[in-house]
Design an enzyme around this catalytic site. Structure first.
Site, PDB file in Angstrom:
ATOM      1  N   GLY A  41       0.767  -1.249   0.000  1.00 59.97           N
ATOM      2  CA  GLY A  41       0.000   0.000   0.000  1.00 59.97           C
ATOM      3  C   GLY A  41       0.792   1.289   0.000  1.00 59.97           C
ATOM      4  N   ASP A 100      -5.281   1.919  10.595  1.00 59.27           N
ATOM      5  CA  ASP A 100      -6.706   1.638  10.774  1.00 59.27           C
ATOM      6  C   ASP A 100      -6.908   1.140  12.211  1.00 59.27           C
ATOM      7  OD1 ASP A 100      -9.370   1.123  10.126  1.00 59.27           O
ATOM      8  OD2 ASP A 100      -8.944  -0.778   9.159  1.00 59.27           O
ATOM      9  N   THR A 101      -6.897  -0.180  12.439  1.00 63.49           N
ATOM     10  CA  THR A 101      -6.971  -0.667  13.819  1.00 63.49           C
ATOM     11  C   THR A 101      -5.689  -0.331  14.577  1.00 63.49           C
ATOM     12  OG1 THR A 101      -6.009  -2.809  13.304  1.00 63.49           O
ATOM     13  CG2 THR A 101      -8.406  -2.616  13.112  1.00 63.49           C
ATOM     14  N   GLY A 102      -4.587  -0.172  13.839  1.00 64.64           N
ATOM     15  CA  GLY A 102      -3.291   0.121  14.461  1.00 64.64           C
ATOM     16  C   GLY A 102      -2.471  -1.125  14.727  1.00 64.64           C
TER      17      GLY A 102
HETATM   18  P1  IMP Z   1      -4.508  -2.038  10.577  1.00 67.16           P
HETATM   19  O1  IMP Z   1      -3.603  -3.120  11.055  1.00 67.16           O
HETATM   20  O2  IMP Z   1      -5.952  -2.351  10.865  1.00 67.16           O
HETATM   21  O3  IMP Z   1      -4.132  -0.671  11.078  1.00 67.16           O
HETATM   22  O4  IMP Z   1      -4.470  -2.092   9.009  1.00 67.16           O
HETATM   23  C1  IMP Z   1      -3.576  -1.445   8.253  1.00 67.16           C
HETATM   24  C2  IMP Z   1      -3.598  -1.976   6.836  1.00 67.16           C
HETATM   25  O5  IMP Z   1      -4.916  -2.309   6.399  1.00 67.16           O
HETATM   26  C3  IMP Z   1      -3.134  -0.894   5.900  1.00 67.16           C
HETATM   27  O6  IMP Z   1      -1.757  -0.981   5.680  1.00 67.16           O
HETATM   28  C4  IMP Z   1      -3.931  -1.145   4.640  1.00 67.16           C
HETATM   29  O7  IMP Z   1      -3.224  -1.993   3.785  1.00 67.16           O
HETATM   30  C5  IMP Z   1      -5.195  -1.837   5.100  1.00 67.16           C
HETATM   31  N1  IMP Z   1      -6.349  -0.909   5.161  1.00 67.16           N
HETATM   32  C6  IMP Z   1      -6.953  -0.378   6.240  1.00 67.16           C
HETATM   33  N2  IMP Z   1      -7.974   0.414   5.916  1.00 67.16           N
HETATM   34  C7  IMP Z   1      -8.009   0.411   4.571  1.00 67.16           C
HETATM   35  C8  IMP Z   1      -8.865   1.090   3.608  1.00 67.16           C
HETATM   36  O8  IMP Z   1      -9.786   1.865   3.916  1.00 67.16           O
HETATM   37  N3  IMP Z   1      -8.582   0.834   2.300  1.00 67.16           N
HETATM   38  C9  IMP Z   1      -7.593  -0.005   1.900  1.00 67.16           C
HETATM   39  N4  IMP Z   1      -6.782  -0.630   2.751  1.00 67.16           N
HETATM   40  C10 IMP Z   1      -6.996  -0.431   4.079  1.00 67.16           C
END
Ligand code: IMP
Ligand code: MG
Length: 172
Positions: A41, A100-102
């Site tokens: 990403g 997002d969730t972190g």
């Molecule tokens: P986390 O571990 O939930 O913080 O997720 C982070 C990863 O989820 C990011 O590096 C993205 O690849 C993916 N992600 C989270 N939200 C989105 C979104 O709205 N669109 C696309 N990818 C997302």
């Protein structure tokens, strides 16, 4: 084709990235900076960001599994591709597309400390704080966005739409 709606324009993103690069150039001036880009990403953000940073740096990539074909984060983090340069005693800037969730970024931060990094700072172009499951200190944040699934500027849905120049809300 999914329904798309622009949330952030190409121009606003470009302006923000150059402001973030100016801050980073100032903050890490006297240091040996290693930029660790989280694939896939953040490849576009990383490419834009490092070209606007005006201090010497090294770039490495790392891929961790988080989202699959769904828009829900899986609990577990797997390193699918590891960095190819040592980070012992280095100052690391971990570059993400979105927090997002972190969970992903906080685990990756721990992982780089386990590898001996002296200091790990977090830089993300987008932040969705509403969905946080774990407290994360984001050191450099481009845009705080609402709790919507977004694509473009490197972010995907089922590996598509990464090439959009702006950030769009996608209705799935
Ligand atoms: P986390 O571990 O939930 O913080 O997720 C982070 C990863 O989820 C990011 O590096 C993205 O690849 C993916 N992600 C989270 N939200 C989105 C979104 O709205 N669109 C696309 N990818 C997302
Ligand atoms: Mg992704």
């Amino acid at each position: 084709m999914h329904k798309m709606e622009e949330l952030i324009s190409e121009k606003d993103i470009a302006e923000k990235v150059s402001n973030m690069a100016a801050l980073i150039s100032r903050d890490f001036k006297e240091q040996d900076l290693t930029v660790v880009s989280v694939l896939k990403g953040s490849f576009i953000f990383t490419a834009d960001l490092v070209r606007s940073i005006n201090i010497p740096l090294e770039v490495a990539f790392l891929a961790a599994s988080s989202y699959g074909a769904s828009t829900q984060s899986s609990g577990e983090l797997k390193i699918r591709y590891d960095i190819d340069i040592p980070v012992e005693n280095k100052t690391v800037l971990l570059v993400e597309d979105i927090v997002d969730t972190g969970l992903t970024i906080s685990r990756l931060k721990d992982y780089l400390y386990e590898k001996g990094a002296k200091c790990v700072k977090i830089c993300t172009i987008f932040d969705k704080p509403d969905r946080r499951k774990i407290q994360v200190d984001v050191d450099y944040c481009g845009f705080v966005i609402p709790n919507e699934f977004v694509v473009g500027y490197g972010l995907d849905y089922n590996n598509k739409y990464r090439n959009l120049k702006n950030l769009c809300k996608i209705t799935i």
